[in-house]
Design an enzyme around this catalytic site. Structure first.
Site, mmCIF file in Angstrom:
data_model
loop_
_atom_site.group_PDB
_atom_site.id
_atom_site.type_symbol
_atom_site.label_atom_id
_atom_site.label_comp_id
_atom_site.label_asym_id
_atom_site.label_seq_id
_atom_site.Cartn_x
_atom_site.Cartn_y
_atom_site.Cartn_z
ATOM 1 C CB CYS A 160 -0.931 0.016 1.224
ATOM 2 S SG CYS A 160 -0.068 -0.041 2.807
ATOM 3 C CG HIS A 170 12.544 10.619 25.640
ATOM 4 N ND1 HIS A 170 12.545 9.247 25.637
ATOM 5 C CD2 HIS A 170 13.843 10.995 25.810
ATOM 6 C CE1 HIS A 170 13.792 8.803 25.771
ATOM 7 N NE2 HIS A 170 14.598 9.854 25.894
ATOM 8 C CB CYS A 201 8.544 -10.727 8.328
ATOM 9 S SG CYS A 201 8.582 -12.510 8.610
ATOM 10 C CG HIS A 223 4.328 -11.593 5.496
ATOM 11 N ND1 HIS A 223 4.833 -12.051 4.303
ATOM 12 C CD2 HIS A 223 5.240 -11.943 6.441
ATOM 13 C CE1 HIS A 223 5.996 -12.648 4.503
ATOM 14 N NE2 HIS A 223 6.260 -12.594 5.806
ATOM 15 C CB CYS A 282 12.300 6.661 28.093
ATOM 16 S SG CYS A 282 10.660 7.306 27.706
ATOM 17 C CB CYS A 339 1.291 -1.009 6.651
ATOM 18 S SG CYS A 339 -0.148 -1.906 6.053
#
Length: 490
Positions: free
Chosen positions: A2, A441, A11, A30, A138, A19
């Site tokens: 896409c 963060h 993978c 997949h 974090c 995606c």
């Protein structure tokens, strides 16, 4: 397929990129396509190994197994998943300037012998060890680095005897886990001890706290997954669970060993919270006196509350200030926040006090006094506030002292304390960067052997007091002063 550039998932079997499930789900397709040849006959052991079931989010580096339908924190014995993470990080770094790339390579890929920093013109070994980000962890890394620099607290855990979690055939062998395995033989104290031992030994540039994170998932369900979490909330859960586990002994370490270790701490410095005292309450434990007065009959009610940290509001008059150098109005200081916490206040209509003399809820006033100060004073600035539908961040800069925080004026009986017992020096600061609690963060500044370091996940850099003082602090850790008098006061 896409041509989407949002949330790419790779993978880990064949390296194809699709995606993620929150875009068009081609990564999941997949996986499903790879299962089709196996549906008509029995799967052999060899065929099991070639299934495309495990993939990695290229943005957060979190690993996902479609067969388990769950995120996993384990790795192969050869550390192959971590190698993929490092390769993806290197690809990402290549987009930055060569200078930025050179610095990252210096801290992450250099050997111990080349792990040097320039200090006053001469090279010195950097013994600090970073913590790898396992996928928005974090918040955990910043707290762990802060606690590792509180010397008395850290030393207690490092000196505990090691716990063998496995016996028999697997003794001495490293084992990996997933959340779905249902293994209850875990110890937060033991994994916390291992993590602290790995920091500041200088043998590696970054340590992966995956075993500790697995235990956190097991015993703290709130922190499962890879979404951003609140560092203060994590710190409280961590300290509370360490306290509970130390009270009961853990795994093969008996309760008597734990209590014997705790006996080295002065009894006068212990503060009981939920049972027997432990190193957690001995170091962080203090006591508040909560004083409530009925405005109708004048009846006074007093209650003593133990605490491990104090959560301070940033006064409303300072909340519109965005930067330290903004000229309009006075600057907010830590003293303003402490004064707001301890000042007399009238409770609003939703907090009416049940007066035992009047036999009904009445208007009243409330005031906090500190009855006993802890050895380590942890101050949490309440930067996140709920509005009608959102949790907003108060981004106000709050000025705080690096030395000589004087807490005497907040004590219930200041005349009973010595001249030095109320002075505190800063040892660590946790900072939240960004606008929201579910994003942004976390990093930490901490002092170690007279030098300040900035801990940003796997990257550790030497910094200075001026930089630390400019930080928009979220959590401040102050250690009771043991040195000679004469330092500046707040």
């Amino acid at each position: 397929v896409c041509r989407s550039n949002k949330s790419p998932w790779v993978c880990l079997t064949c390296s194809s990129v699709h995606c993620g499930r929150y875009v068009n789900g081609h990564a999941k397709k997949h996986y499903e396509d790879a299962q089709i040849p196996m549906t008509n006959h029995k799967k052999t052991e060899k065929q099991e190994k070639i299934q495309h079931t495990v993939c990695m989010d290229c943005s957060s580096y979190s690993t996902y197994c479609y067969r388990c339908d769950d995120f996993v924190v384990n790795d192969t014995k050869l550390g192959l998943v971590q190698k993929v993470r490092e390769h993806l990080q290197n690809l990402e770094n290549s987009a930055f300037t060569s200078d930025r790339h050179r610095k990252r390579k210096l801290f992450e890929n250099s050997s111990l012998n080349s792990k040097l920093l320039k200090v006053n013109g001469s090279s010195t070994a950097l013994c600090a060890t970073g913590l790898r980000n396992l996928g928005n962890t974090c918040f955990m890394n910043a707290i762990l680095q802060s606690l590792s620099n509180i010397q008395q607290f850290c030393c207690y855990f490092k000196e505990l005897p090691a716990v063998e979690l496995r016996n028999g055939k697997t003794a001495g062998r490293r084992t990996y886990h997933t959340r779905s395995q249902g293994d209850n033989n875990v110890s937060l104290v033991e994994e916390f001890r291992k993590t602290l031992c790995a920091l500041w030994q200088g043998s590696q540039t970054a340590f992966s706290p995956e075993s500790l994170f697995y235990v956190v998932w097991k015993i703290m369900p709130n922190f499962r997954g890879y979404q951003q979490q609140d560092a203060h909330e994590f710190m409280r859960y961590l300290l509370d669970h360490l306290h509970l586990e130390l009270q009961g002994g853990f795994n093969s370490v008996s309760r008597s060993v734990i209590l014997q270790e705790s006996s080295n701490l002065s009894a006068s410095n212990k503060c009981c919270i939920n049972g027997a005292s432990t190193v957690v309450t001995a170091i962080f434990g203090g006591i508040l006196q909560n004083e409530v007065n009925c405005l109708i009959c004048g009846t006074e009610s007093r209650k003593f509350d133990p605490f491990l940290d104090l959560s301070l509001d940033i006064p409303s008059q300072f909340r519109n200030k965005r930067t330290k150098n903004q000229e309009s109005g006075p600057m907010c200081t830590l003293r303003d926040c402490l004064r707001s916490f301890t000042d007399l206040e009238e409770l609003d209509e939703t907090e009416l006090y049940m007066c035992h003399k009047c036999k009904k809820k009445q208007k009243s006033t409330k005031k906090f006094w500190i009855q006993k100060l802890p050895k380590v004073l942890c101050l949490h600035l309440k930067r996140f506030h709920w509005t009608a539908y959102l949790r907003n961040k108060v981004d106000t800069y709050v000025e705080f002292p690096l030395r000589g925080l004087d807490m005497k004026c907040y004590l219930l009986e200041p005349e009973n304390s010595g001249p030095e017992s109320c002075l505190y020096d800063l040892v660590a600061v946790v900072v939240h960067h960004g606008s929201g609690v579910g994003s942004g963060h976390y990093t930490a500044y901490a002092a170690h052997e007279g030098r300040w370091f900035h801990f940003n996940d796997s990257t550790v850099t030497l910094t200075d007091e001026e930089t630390v003082g400019k930080a928009k602090a979220y959590i401040l850790f102050y250690v009771e002063r043991q040195a000679k008098p004469g330092a500046e006061k707040l």
